[in-house]
Enzyme design. Structure first.
Site, PDB file in Angstrom:
ATOM      1  N   GLY A 191      40.514  39.223  43.303  1.00 21.89           N
ATOM      2  CA  GLY A 191      39.249  38.694  43.794  1.00 21.89           C
ATOM      3  C   GLY A 191      39.093  38.792  45.298  1.00 21.89           C
ATOM      4  CB  SER A 214      37.240  26.634  51.183  1.00 19.37           C
ATOM      5  OG  SER A 214      37.362  26.384  49.805  1.00 19.37           O
ATOM      6  NE  ARG A 223      37.059  35.814  40.122  1.00 16.86           N
ATOM      7  CZ  ARG A 223      38.192  35.705  40.809  1.00 16.86           C
ATOM      8  NH1 ARG A 223      39.226  36.496  40.534  1.00 16.86           N
ATOM      9  NH2 ARG A 223      38.304  34.805  41.772  1.00 16.86           N
ATOM     10  CG  ASP A 271      44.150  29.044  45.271  1.00 19.01           C
ATOM     11  OD1 ASP A 271      43.272  29.023  44.389  1.00 19.01           O
ATOM     12  OD2 ASP A 271      44.216  29.920  46.143  1.00 19.01           O
ATOM     13  NE  ARG A 297      46.787  30.525  43.040  1.00 15.70           N
ATOM     14  CZ  ARG A 297      47.716  30.974  43.860  1.00 15.70           C
ATOM     15  NH1 ARG A 297      48.991  30.662  43.650  1.00 15.70           N
ATOM     16  NH2 ARG A 297      47.401  31.738  44.896  1.00 15.70           N
ATOM     17  CE  LYS A 315      44.485  37.926  40.653  1.00 11.39           C
ATOM     18  NZ  LYS A 315      44.323  37.471  42.030  1.00 11.39           N
ATOM     19  NE  ARG A 336      43.187  29.826  38.900  1.00 13.07           N
ATOM     20  CZ  ARG A 336      43.529  30.317  40.082  1.00 13.07           C
ATOM     21  NH1 ARG A 336      43.271  29.611  41.180  1.00 13.07           N
ATOM     22  NH2 ARG A 336      44.129  31.476  40.176  1.00 13.07           N
ATOM     23  NE  ARG A 356      41.312  34.570  55.484  1.00 13.36           N
ATOM     24  CZ  ARG A 356      41.323  34.261  54.194  1.00 13.36           C
ATOM     25  NH1 ARG A 356      42.228  34.788  53.379  1.00 13.36           N
ATOM     26  NH2 ARG A 356      40.419  33.410  53.708  1.00 13.36           N
ATOM     27  CB  SER A 381      45.352  33.585  52.256  1.00 18.95           C
ATOM     28  OG  SER A 381      45.203  33.011  50.987  1.00 18.95           O
TER      29      SER A 381
END
Length: 409
Positions: free
Chosen positions: A69, A172, A98, A291, A365, A389, A322, A27, A23
């Site tokens: 994603g 989030s 998606r 997650d 995951r 991934k 998921r 960014r 993450s």
């Protein structure tokens, strides 16, 4: 590659080095394109980050980001601002299913030129970069934080900065705050108050190096391993900070329910099973850290305790659905489980079926969350290579702590 996992003896006291947060890395890489004076250390070694780097470095008019994603969302916003550049942004079959319409609509409101190549509302996208002069935009607050962060990341490069109104309930929040704090580290003026995010324009940032903290979601699998181990077991993970920007750092508090204590040492954490797990039902709202839901659900099942997990609506549009995937695979193992569009409910069970094949649905995951169950029973993980991934050395690190894997021919 399908793997059979088993554990003969848990190797307590080992030390594992985990690569940088995906993450944070993604960014910072996006910001680095806007501000080349930025240097980054301890980048994530995940496929997602490699896809993002490749797309940013390529001069091709087509960028393929596979299952990534985060890369799809961040690059959609980034390429929309690149005057004179036309790029087709595509990915895997799952990526093309998606939704991305919410972000595209927000960018179009700012003046972006984005077309759907195939299906309306979904990638692939044809993006023609142009100067975006609008300075205000609205977006629903309960969507994936990656849409909001994508807008925040391009905001300082816009001539007039950007004011983002978040409509309705905001979820989030930690990931929005992560983006905000990274902007602050670059001395970009930005604030998040109430329903509004305001980012001021900045053309140049001073030369500096940012060291990426290791990934807390990757640490979750070791929390699960220690929770499923005997009292006294421990593992050391680096490199982590007590004042983390990552929402998944809530693991330290949540896993106290399972008897796991977190000790912050210099640039690392030591996880120790100090007590037997609490047998009462675990109730958690994970809207700020979805997650880690898969890991927590599997930990509860492995310990034979109930859990009610909520705030999981974004899991429906991840690499797979998921919630349905968890229901399907845990049921194979003997679990009594039900799911809704935003929650998961697991009842306590006493038995774990052995040698069950766990499907991974092209979702990293799923593979990693179920691996710790090898401490309880032999288990098989199908298409186990999917872990790259986000965590390329996952199976090697599992072997270090005693979870051995053997390829099924």
């Amino acid at each position: 590659m399908d793997l059979k996992l088993k554990t003969e003896l848990f190797a307590s006291g080992k030390e594992i080095t985990i690569s940088g947060s995906k993450s944070e890395s993604n960014r910072l890489l996006t910001l680095q394109q806007l501000y080349p004076s930025l240097k980054i250390e301890n980048l994530s070694d995940s496929d997602d980050t490699h896809h993002l780097q490749d797309a940013l470095a390529s001069s091709s008019d087509v960028a393929d980001i596979g299952h990534a994603g985060t890369a799809m969302r961040f690059l959609t916003a980034f390429f929309a601002t690149q005057e004179g550049v036309t790029k087709v942004l595509q990915g895997s079959e799952r990526m093309h299913n998606r939704p991305i319409e919410i972000l595209v609509n927000a960018l179009r409101d700012l003046g972006a030129d984005i077309e759907y190549v195939e299906k309306e509302g979904y990638p692939p996208l044809k993006i023609t970069g142009k100067k975006l002069t609008q300075s205000k935009v609205s977006i629903n607050g309960n969507v994936s934080s990656q849409y909001i962060s994508a807008l925040m990341l391009i905001a300082p490069s816009l001539q007039n900065g950007l004011e983002i109104e978040l409509v309705g309930k905001i979820t989030s929040v930690p990931y929005i705050n992560m983006t905000l704090q990274l902007l602050h580290q670059l001395e970009i003026e930005a604030e998040f108050e109430g329903q509004f995010i305001k980012v001021k324009s900045k053309s140049i940032v001073k030369e500096q190096t940012i060291v990426v903290e290791s990934d807390w979601s990757s640490a979750s699998y070791f929390y699960s391993i220690i929770a499923l181990s005997e009292v006294g077991s421990s593992v050391k993970l680096s490199a982590y900070k007590k004042d983390s920007l990552q929402g998944d750092s809530c693991l330290a508090k949540i896993y106290q329910h399972f008897g796991v204590s977190t000790f912050f040492e210099e640039n690392s954490i030591r996880l120790t099973k100090e007590n037997k797990h609490d047998s009462t039902v675990l109730i958690q709202d994970l809207k700020s850290a979805p997650d880690i839901a898969q890991t927590i659900a599997v930990t509860c099942f492995g310990l034979g305790i109930s859990c009610d997990l909520s705030g999981l609506h974004t899991l429906k549009i991840k690499e797979t659905d998921r919630l349905e995937a968890l229901r399907e695979e845990l049921t194979k193992l003997g679990a009594i489980i039900s799911v809704t569009n935003e929650s998961l409910h697991l009842k306590a069970s006493e038995e774990i079926k052995e040698n069950i094949q766990i499907a991974t649905y092209n979702d990293h995951r799923m593979a990693m969350a179920f691996a710790p169950l090898a401490l309880k029973v032999p288990i098989e993980i199908l298409e186990a290579e999917v872990v790259t991934k986000s965590y390329r050395s996952f199976w090697k690190d599992m072997a270090i702590v005693g979870i051995k894997s053997e390829e099924i021919k």
